[in-house]
Structure formats: structure tokens, C-alpha cells
Design a protein around this motif. Structure first.
Motif, PDB file in Angstrom:
ATOM      1  N   LEU A 177      68.528  25.985  12.166  1.00  0.00           N
ATOM      2  CA  LEU A 177      69.869  25.891  11.594  1.00  0.00           C
ATOM      3  C   LEU A 177      70.937  26.511  12.492  1.00  0.00           C
ATOM      4  N   ARG A 178      70.526  27.298  13.475  1.00  0.00           N
ATOM      5  CA  ARG A 178      71.477  27.942  14.375  1.00  0.00           C
ATOM      6  C   ARG A 178      71.753  27.113  15.632  1.00  0.00           C
ATOM      7  N   PHE A 179      71.087  25.972  15.777  1.00  0.00           N
ATOM      8  CA  PHE A 179      71.327  25.121  16.939  1.00  0.00           C
ATOM      9  C   PHE A 179      72.679  24.423  16.816  1.00  0.00           C
ATOM     10  N   THR A 180      73.302  24.221  17.961  1.00  0.00           N
ATOM     11  CA  THR A 180      74.480  23.361  18.065  1.00  0.00           C
ATOM     12  C   THR A 180      74.203  22.348  19.167  1.00  0.00           C
ATOM     13  N   ARG A 181      75.040  21.349  19.251  1.00  0.00           N
ATOM     14  CA  ARG A 181      74.843  20.355  20.313  1.00  0.00           C
ATOM     15  C   ARG A 181      74.980  20.991  21.691  1.00  0.00           C
ATOM     16  N   ALA A 182      75.892  21.949  21.818  1.00  0.00           N
ATOM     17  CA  ALA A 182      76.073  22.619  23.101  1.00  0.00           C
ATOM     18  C   ALA A 182      74.835  23.450  23.461  1.00  0.00           C
ATOM     19  N   SER A 183      74.280  24.184  22.474  1.00  0.00           N
ATOM     20  CA  SER A 183      73.108  25.009  22.765  1.00  0.00           C
ATOM     21  C   SER A 183      71.898  24.139  23.075  1.00  0.00           C
ATOM     22  N   LEU A 184      71.779  22.993  22.402  1.00  0.00           N
ATOM     23  CA  LEU A 184      70.656  22.090  22.673  1.00  0.00           C
ATOM     24  C   LEU A 184      70.751  21.537  24.091  1.00  0.00           C
ATOM     25  N   ALA A 185      71.963  21.156  24.499  1.00  0.00           N
ATOM     26  CA  ALA A 185      72.155  20.640  25.859  1.00  0.00           C
ATOM     27  C   ALA A 185      71.853  21.727  26.895  1.00  0.00           C
ATOM     28  N   SER A 186      72.229  22.967  26.564  1.00  0.00           N
ATOM     29  CA  SER A 186      71.980  24.075  27.477  1.00  0.00           C
ATOM     30  C   SER A 186      70.486  24.305  27.677  1.00  0.00           C
ATOM     31  N   ALA A 207      68.106  22.106  27.162  1.00  0.00           N
ATOM     32  CA  ALA A 207      67.545  20.944  27.863  1.00  0.00           C
ATOM     33  C   ALA A 207      67.719  21.078  29.374  1.00  0.00           C
ATOM     34  N   ARG A 208      68.865  21.624  29.791  1.00  0.00           N
ATOM     35  CA  ARG A 208      69.087  21.822  31.229  1.00  0.00           C
ATOM     36  C   ARG A 208      68.138  22.862  31.804  1.00  0.00           C
ATOM     37  N   LEU A 209      67.704  23.791  30.963  1.00  0.00           N
ATOM     38  CA  LEU A 209      66.809  24.851  31.421  1.00  0.00           C
ATOM     39  C   LEU A 209      65.366  24.390  31.626  1.00  0.00           C
ATOM     40  N   LEU A 210      64.957  23.347  30.916  1.00  0.00           N
ATOM     41  CA  LEU A 210      63.539  23.018  30.824  1.00  0.00           C
ATOM     42  C   LEU A 210      62.833  22.792  32.163  1.00  0.00           C
ATOM     43  N   PRO A 211      63.412  22.072  33.135  1.00  0.00           N
ATOM     44  CA  PRO A 211      62.689  21.905  34.411  1.00  0.00           C
ATOM     45  C   PRO A 211      62.386  23.245  35.090  1.00  0.00           C
ATOM     46  N   VAL A 212      63.378  24.148  35.105  1.00  0.00           N
ATOM     47  CA  VAL A 212      63.175  25.464  35.709  1.00  0.00           C
ATOM     48  C   VAL A 212      62.147  26.265  34.914  1.00  0.00           C
ATOM     49  N   VAL A 213      62.270  26.199  33.575  1.00  0.00           N
ATOM     50  CA  VAL A 213      61.349  26.930  32.706  1.00  0.00           C
ATOM     51  C   VAL A 213      59.910  26.479  32.942  1.00  0.00           C
ATOM     52  N   LEU A 214      59.706  25.183  33.061  1.00  0.00           N
ATOM     53  CA  LEU A 214      58.356  24.655  33.250  1.00  0.00           C
ATOM     54  C   LEU A 214      57.744  25.156  34.554  1.00  0.00           C
ATOM     55  N   LEU A 215      58.544  25.180  35.618  1.00  0.00           N
ATOM     56  CA  LEU A 215      58.040  25.685  36.900  1.00  0.00           C
ATOM     57  C   LEU A 215      57.663  27.158  36.795  1.00  0.00           C
ATOM     58  N   ILE A 216      58.502  27.950  36.122  1.00  0.00           N
ATOM     59  CA  ILE A 216      58.223  29.385  35.977  1.00  0.00           C
ATOM     60  C   ILE A 216      56.967  29.594  35.145  1.00  0.00           C
ATOM     61  N   ILE A 217      56.811  28.796  34.083  1.00  0.00           N
ATOM     62  CA  ILE A 217      55.641  28.942  33.211  1.00  0.00           C
ATOM     63  C   ILE A 217      54.355  28.620  33.972  1.00  0.00           C
ATOM     64  N   VAL A 218      54.360  27.536  34.755  1.00  0.00           N
ATOM     65  CA  VAL A 218      53.163  27.167  35.526  1.00  0.00           C
ATOM     66  C   VAL A 218      52.801  28.284  36.494  1.00  0.00           C
ATOM     67  N   ALA A 219      53.816  28.840  37.170  1.00  0.00           N
ATOM     68  CA  ALA A 219      53.558  29.950  38.096  1.00  0.00           C
ATOM     69  C   ALA A 219      53.033  31.169  37.343  1.00  0.00           C
ATOM     70  N   MET A 220      53.567  31.410  36.165  1.00  0.00           N
ATOM     71  CA  MET A 220      53.140  32.554  35.364  1.00  0.00           C
ATOM     72  C   MET A 220      51.695  32.395  34.900  1.00  0.00           C
ATOM     73  N   VAL A 221      51.325  31.201  34.464  1.00  0.00           N
ATOM     74  CA  VAL A 221      49.946  30.943  34.035  1.00  0.00           C
ATOM     75  C   VAL A 221      48.981  31.143  35.197  1.00  0.00           C
ATOM     76  N   ALA A 222      49.377  30.707  36.391  1.00  0.00           N
ATOM     77  CA  ALA A 222      48.531  30.907  37.575  1.00  0.00           C
ATOM     78  C   ALA A 222      48.400  32.392  37.904  1.00  0.00           C
ATOM     79  N   ALA A 223      49.499  33.135  37.778  1.00  0.00           N
ATOM     80  CA  ALA A 223      49.460  34.568  38.085  1.00  0.00           C
ATOM     81  C   ALA A 223      48.588  35.328  37.084  1.00  0.00           C
ATOM     82  N   THR A 224      48.642  34.964  35.810  1.00  0.00           N
ATOM     83  CA  THR A 224      47.795  35.640  34.826  1.00  0.00           C
ATOM     84  C   THR A 224      46.320  35.283  35.031  1.00  0.00           C
ATOM     85  N   ALA A 225      46.052  34.093  35.559  1.00  0.00           N
ATOM     86  CA  ALA A 225      44.667  33.745  35.902  1.00  0.00           C
ATOM     87  C   ALA A 225      44.149  34.673  36.997  1.00  0.00           C
TER      88      ALA A 225
END
Length: 352
Positions: free
Chosen positions: A252-261, A263-281
Motif C-alpha cells: 500500500l506504500r508503493f507509488t508509481r515513482a517508487s516502483l519505477a525507481s 525497477a531501475r535498480l534491479l539489474p544492479v541488484v541482481l549482479l550484487i546478489i549473484v556476487a554475494m551468493v558466490a562470496a558466501t559459498a
């Protein structure tokens, strides 16, 4: 009636309907935390299509936080943690290493201009996703970003874990079975009721951020240690209710601007998560080197999320389920116990 004229009743029906349908579909697809995802989308469906403000009563959200805390607390077995024994020092080292990896990942995310340090840290912190999401806003983080990133990490872990297990360790299968259980008895209801009432009353007295989650969690651990309720768990329906309320509140706290923001983060987030999963391994490899435990058990013990899937994989491959459970729970307890201090430290640092 137009979207702009949507009444509170129609809005509630829309949110509830989407939550129920998506929760069922996602459960059939074996998506983790299906009810939280479904309710998140349900809340967003109203927030993004109508200017009418809809919010949960504060007592409902506090109750949901308390139930999540009790759900986590019911998993914590003091006997299981005690079984770590002489391996405790290496496990502490690896746990602190995993937390450090999480903080570095969070700092990298915070380099993006739209994410604060506190939000980045709790979006990336490894372990206790439902607990972190439940208290993210109380800690000063953007719970919308934290929710999306936390469960994206869980998804990546669930996708990569079977691949790594099969490709690196080549284990046999069908050696055992882990069952999380399905609480529905009177003892479970009594345990939940006592832990929730006592926990929320004490939380009103101690008054610190995240008290509505951590105090019921502590009460649940204490009650479980007494043995009065057997091996209790929060009834599944109440778990669904808690996750549903939290998901709706965030959605209920989402807005169109926050959703777009986000969405722009997701490619960077995915790369960081993959690197993080490898580091924890790599942390798992360090644990296997420092202790007599086998490599697969160490890897599963240090995966950053997806607890029940990890335990099921451990049982199926013949790994030490008790060891995996103990290390995972140790990290979860450490993270949830120190989240208020971490948030205060990050907010007090100079910079954005």
C-alpha cells in the motif's frame, strides 16, 4: 464507478481478492513466502490505481510483527545451537564474515543515488528475510526496496543451490526427508497466544525499535525451552495472516515513482546478489576447512536464505541437517538481535 471513486470497501475487496488468488497460484508454483508476495501485489494493485489512501490499523501490523517473531522463535532450539560445541569459534568467524559480505553488498547498493545506507544494508543482509522485512521501516529503511531485494536474493539462492549442489558435490539423493511440520493443535495455539500476548505487552514496556518482533521472538524461545508445549509451531493459518498483513502494508506504500525507481535498480541488484551468493559459498569453503564438517554440509549451512529449502536439500543429500539448522539459526539470531544497533550506527555515519 471510476478508479478515483473507489470506496474503502471496494479497495479492501480488491486487495483481498488479488492476495488470495496470487497466494494460491504462487503456492502451487512452490514460490517461497507466497502469501507475502501475493499480499504485496494486492496492496500495490490498489496503491498504484487509486489516490484513495488505505492503511492497516497500527495494532494489526504490530500483531503481524509479533507473529513473525514467534514463528522465527519457534524454530530456535537451544539444544540445536548447543550442539555446535567446539565448532562455535569457526562458526562465529564465518557468521561475521557473512555479515561483513552483506554490509559490503549493501554499501554497493547504496552507491545508487536513490538508496540510503540503512536501506542498502537491510536489503542485502543475509538471513531472516521475513523478520527483516517486518521491521525494515521501524529501522529507518525503505521497506519497499528491502522487501523486493530480500526476496530476490532468496529466489537466486533457491535457483542456484540445486545447481551448485549437483555440479560441485555430486551427492546421492533420497537419503532422508525434512518435514517442517504443520502446526494445528491446541498446544500450538496456546503457545502462540501466550507468546504473542506476553511478548507484545513486554514490547510496550521496553520500547526500542524492532521490539514488537524481537521481544515475542525471545518469549517464544523461552517458552519452547521449557517444554511445556512440546515442540510448538505457529499454526500455518496465523503465519499466512502475519505475512499477508505485512505484505499488504508494504504494498500500500508503493507509488508509481517508487516502483519505477526499484525497477531501475534491479539489474544492479541482481549482479550484487549473484556476487554475494558466490562470496558466501566461499565462507562455506572456509567453514569446511576450519572444521571436520564435509563441504556440502558447510555450503548449505552458509547459504544466505531459503532456510526450509536448504534443510530439505540437506536431508535429501544425507548431509548433517542438525548442523545446517544450527549454523543457519545462529546467523539468523545474530542478525535480528543486532539490527537495531546496526541501524543506529549506519544512521549516525557521515554522508547521505
Amino acid at each position: 464507478m471510476t478508479e478515483r471513486d473507489r470506496t474503502p470497501l471496494r479497495a479492501a475487496v480488491l486487495v483481498l481478492g488479488i492476495t488470495l488468488v496470487l497466494s494460491v497460484l504462487l503456492s502451487w508454483a512452490h514460490v517461497p513466502s507466497a502469501v507475502l508476495f501475493g499480499s504485496l501485489v494486492g496492496g500495490m494493485a490498489h496503491a498504484l490505481t487509486s489516490p484513495r489512501v488505505l492503511a492497516l490499523p497500527p495494532w494489526a501490523f504490530r500483531g503481524a510483527q509479533g507473529l513473525v517473531g514467534i514463528t522465527i522463535g519457534s524454530l530456535v532450539s537451544l539444544a540445536t545451537l548447543a550442539s555446535l560445541g567446539p565448532a562455535l569459534l569457526p562458526i562465529v568467524v564465518v557468521t561475521l564474515g557473512t555479515v561483513a559480505i552483506s554490509l559490503v553488498a549493501g554499501r554497493l547498493l547504496a552507491l545508487h543515488g536513490e538508496v540510503s545506507r540503512v536501506t542498502g544494508a537491510f536489503a542485502m543482509i543475509a538471513g531472516g528475510a521475513s523478520g527483516v522485512v517486518a521491521v525494515a521501516r521501524d529501522l529507518g529503511a525503505d521497506d519497499r526496496v528491502v522487501t523486493v531485494v530480500q526476496y530476490l536474493r532468496v529466489f537466486v539462492v533457491l535457483v542456484t543451490m540445486p545447481l551448485v549442489t549437483a555440479a560441485v558435490f555430486h551427492p546421492d539423493h533420497g537419503l532422508g526427508r525434512y518435514t517442517a511440520g504443520d502446526a494445528s493443535g491446541r498446544a500450538d495455539l496456546a503457545f502462540t497466544a501466550v507468546a504473542l500476548v506476553v511478548g507484545l505487552l513486554l514490547a510496550r514496556v521496553v520500547r526500542f525499535s524492532t521490539a514488537t518482533l524481537l521481544v515475542p521472538l525471545t518469549v517464544a524461545v523461552a517458552l519452547g525451552a521449557t517444554g511445556w508445549f512440546g515442540e510448538p509451531m505457529v499454526p500455518t493459518v496465523l503465519q499466512w495472516l502475519a505475512y499477508g498483513l505485512i505484505g499488504v502494508q508494504v504494498g500500500l506504500r508503493f507509488t508509481r515513482a517508487s516502483l519505477a525507481s526499484i525497477a531501475r535498480l534491479l539489474p544492479v541488484v541482481l549482479l550484487i546478489i549473484v556476487a554475494m551468493v558466490a562470496a558466501t559459498a566461499l565462507m562455506g569453503a572456509v567453514l569446511a576447512w576450519l572444521t571436520p564438517v564435509d563441504g556440502l554440509t558447510a555450503y548449505l549451512a552458509t547459504t544466505p536464505g531459503g532456510l526450509f529449502a536448504v534443510l530439505a536439500t540437506a536431508a535429501d543429500s544425507g548431509s548433517d541437517v542438525t548442523y545446517v539448522m544450527a549454523v543457519q539459526l545462529f546467523r539468523l539470531v545474530v542478525i535480528l538481535a543486532f539490527t537495531p544497533l546496526l541501524a543506529r550506527w549506519l544512521r549516525g555515519r557521515p554522508g547521505r
